[in-house]
Design an enzyme around this catalytic site. Sequence first.
Site, mmCIF file in Angstrom:
data_model
loop_
_atom_site.group_PDB
_atom_site.id
_atom_site.type_symbol
_atom_site.label_atom_id
_atom_site.label_comp_id
_atom_site.label_asym_id
_atom_site.label_seq_id
_atom_site.Cartn_x
_atom_site.Cartn_y
_atom_site.Cartn_z
ATOM 1 N N SER A 81 0.769 -1.250 0.145
ATOM 2 C CA SER A 81 -0.044 0.060 -0.076
ATOM 3 C C SER A 81 0.783 1.452 0.026
ATOM 4 O O SER A 81 1.904 1.144 0.500
ATOM 5 C CB SER A 81 -0.925 -0.086 1.209
ATOM 6 O OG SER A 81 -1.470 1.333 1.349
ATOM 7 N N TYR B 215 -1.035 0.427 10.368
ATOM 8 C CA TYR B 215 -0.969 -0.308 9.051
ATOM 9 C C TYR B 215 -0.105 -0.033 8.154
ATOM 10 O O TYR B 215 0.508 -0.719 7.498
ATOM 11 C CB TYR B 215 -2.347 0.063 8.541
ATOM 12 C CG TYR B 215 -2.635 -0.246 6.998
ATOM 13 C CD1 TYR B 215 -2.948 -1.645 6.706
ATOM 14 C CD2 TYR B 215 -2.730 0.595 6.115
ATOM 15 C CE1 TYR B 215 -3.180 -1.934 5.585
ATOM 16 C CE2 TYR B 215 -3.110 0.321 4.761
ATOM 17 C CZ TYR B 215 -3.221 -1.001 4.405
ATOM 18 O OH TYR B 215 -3.483 -1.169 3.242
#
Length: 256
Positions: free
Chosen positions: A140, A151
């Site tokens: 990501s 994250y």
Amino acid sequence: MIAPQRFAGTTAMITGGVQGIGRAVAERLRAESAEVVLVDRSEAVHEVAAELGAHGVVADLEEFSGATAAAERAVQLVGRIDVLINNVGGTIWAKPYEHYAEDEVRAEVQRSLFPTLWCCRAVLPHMLDRGSGTIVNVSSVATRGVNRVPYGAAKGGVNALTTSLAMEVAERGIRVVATATGGTEAPPRRIPRGPGPDGDRERGWFQQVVDQTTDSSLMKRYGTLAEQAGAIAFLASAEASYVTGTVLPVAGGDLG
């Protein structure tokens, strides 16, 4: 553009295949003649696999035992694993880092780093025995983003895993690559990642993520599932045979 025979004779194990990017990749590879094994911890994987003409395996990939069992079952079902696509992961919460509890930080890393670590470790011996294989990790551009520090840290780990593992196994016939996905439009999740925003403050934090994601994209929009699946399919294919150790941003110009 669909290339109907691009993956003819190829087997692929796709994690997190019930919905979102995982399902889109499975649909793409099936349309291009791959034999596919979907792995998910939801029993819905059997339903989705039946719809796609694939195989379904239920496993908790946050544990090494689950990843090992999934790899062994995939080999039993299709004979070998030519391509591994590590798609499991995703933000559970969206908030400034000082508001994360200890157990929430652990949960984010457990969700978005360990399934990829474990599945690489579980599948690698099968590929090394045959002297060939491709691993595509789904990372990501949130490694540079707001309100998702745990994250982002987990996906930074996926990037490091991709490059360092590629260095270890390139001369042994294995390619390891990744996409760094940007914001992606998708239907409502049939299995939620987390509780969702609670109250105006949390909804505001989530909106900050949306706004920053769009602002960071040169195209000023979210991508589509087809755009993500197309990049992953390319990296998984023989067309990318001279590409390894690379993290490809697929985020409208946001490099993460």
